[in-house]
Scaffold this motif. Structure first.
Motif, PDB file in Angstrom:
ATOM      1  N   SER A   1      -5.733  -2.984   2.689  1.00 52.95           N
ATOM      2  CA  SER A   1      -4.545  -3.887   2.467  1.00 52.95           C
ATOM      3  C   SER A   1      -3.436  -2.849   2.033  1.00 52.95           C
ATOM      4  CB  SER A   1      -4.750  -4.716   1.265  1.00 52.95           C
ATOM      5  OG  SER A   1      -4.962  -3.986   0.079  1.00 52.95           O
TER       6      SER A   1
ATOM      7  N   VAL B   1      -3.645   3.052  -8.365  1.00 51.49           N
ATOM      8  CA  VAL B   1      -4.823   1.860  -8.746  1.00 51.49           C
ATOM      9  C   VAL B   1      -5.946   2.581  -9.367  1.00 51.49           C
ATOM     10  CG1 VAL B   1      -6.105   0.079  -7.961  1.00 51.49           C
ATOM     11  CG2 VAL B   1      -3.881   0.427  -6.888  1.00 51.49           C
TER      12      VAL B   1
ATOM     13  N   LEU C   1      -9.048  -2.862  -0.632  1.00 52.99           N
ATOM     14  CA  LEU C   1      -7.865  -2.462  -1.022  1.00 52.99           C
ATOM     15  C   LEU C   1      -7.120  -1.373  -0.374  1.00 52.99           C
ATOM     16  CD1 LEU C   1      -6.026  -2.076  -3.732  1.00 52.99           C
ATOM     17  CD2 LEU C   1      -7.653  -0.125  -4.232  1.00 52.99           C
TER      18      LEU C   1
ATOM     19  N   ILE D   1      -9.653   2.759  -9.457  1.00 46.29           N
ATOM     20  CA  ILE D   1     -10.576   2.280  -8.667  1.00 46.29           C
ATOM     21  C   ILE D   1     -11.970   2.406  -9.137  1.00 46.29           C
ATOM     22  CG2 ILE D   1      -9.342   2.405  -6.477  1.00 46.29           C
ATOM     23  CD1 ILE D   1     -10.792   5.307  -6.059  1.00 46.29           C
TER      24      ILE D   1
ATOM     25  N   GLU E   1     -14.846  -4.167  -2.108  1.00 43.23           N
ATOM     26  CA  GLU E   1     -13.717  -4.165  -2.582  1.00 43.23           C
ATOM     27  C   GLU E   1     -12.719  -2.781  -2.654  1.00 43.23           C
ATOM     28  OE1 GLU E   1     -14.897  -6.843  -6.643  1.00 43.23           O
ATOM     29  OE2 GLU E   1     -14.811  -4.681  -6.786  1.00 43.23           O
TER      30      GLU E   1
ATOM     31  N   LEU F   1     -14.146  -0.821  -8.832  1.00 42.78           N
ATOM     32  CA  LEU F   1     -14.542  -1.624  -7.512  1.00 42.78           C
ATOM     33  C   LEU F   1     -15.833  -1.256  -6.692  1.00 42.78           C
ATOM     34  CD1 LEU F   1     -10.898  -1.035  -6.165  1.00 42.78           C
ATOM     35  CD2 LEU F   1     -11.578  -2.693  -7.735  1.00 42.78           C
TER      36      LEU F   1
END
Length: 128
Positions: A107, A91, A104, A93, A100, A96
């Motif tokens: 999760s 991802v 992330l 980042i 966030e 972010l």
């Protein structure tokens, strides 16, 4: 939980980030290991492997990372250390917020990121 932050062709960014994390009160005890690869003449820094021992470490890392990134915002050279990898997931980042990024990482780790914090008295507060 273990993540990797890639150099994105900006080895100096990783060096700066590693130094920043080592000085930040909330992240200086994190395990941050350099990942080197073969370069044209010597080995080059390709990534940082970061291991979190507690859920609060994730929030502390996210805050330290976004603060570090904001200090580099005015620089025109390099955009490194903006790619996060966890398992097979990669991802960007770089955009972010700290909140966030925390969400992330938690999760991505699923139960691994939240499960070990169930009895963590430090959950939700920055360590110093």
């Amino acid at each position: 939980m273990h993540i990797r932050i890639a150099a994105d062709v900006d080895e100096q960014a990783l060096t700066d980030l590693r130094s920043w994390l080592g000085r930040d009160p909330g992240t200086r005890l994190l395990s941050v290991e350099p990942v080197s690869g073969a370069g044209p003449t010597l080995s080059v820094l390709e990534a940082l492997d970061i291991t979190f021992g507690h859920a609060v470490d994730v929030a502390n890392f996210a805050l330290a990372y976004t603060t570090w990134r904001s200090t580099r915002a005015g620089r025109t050279a390099g955009n490194g250390a903006r790619t996060l990898t966890y398992g097979d997931t990669t991802v960007d980042i770089s955009h972010l917020t700290a909140k966030e990024l925390t969400e992330l990482i938690r999760s991505l780790g699923g139960q691994a990121a939240s499960g070990y914090a169930d009895n963590d008295p430090d959950e939700g507060r920055r360590l110093s």
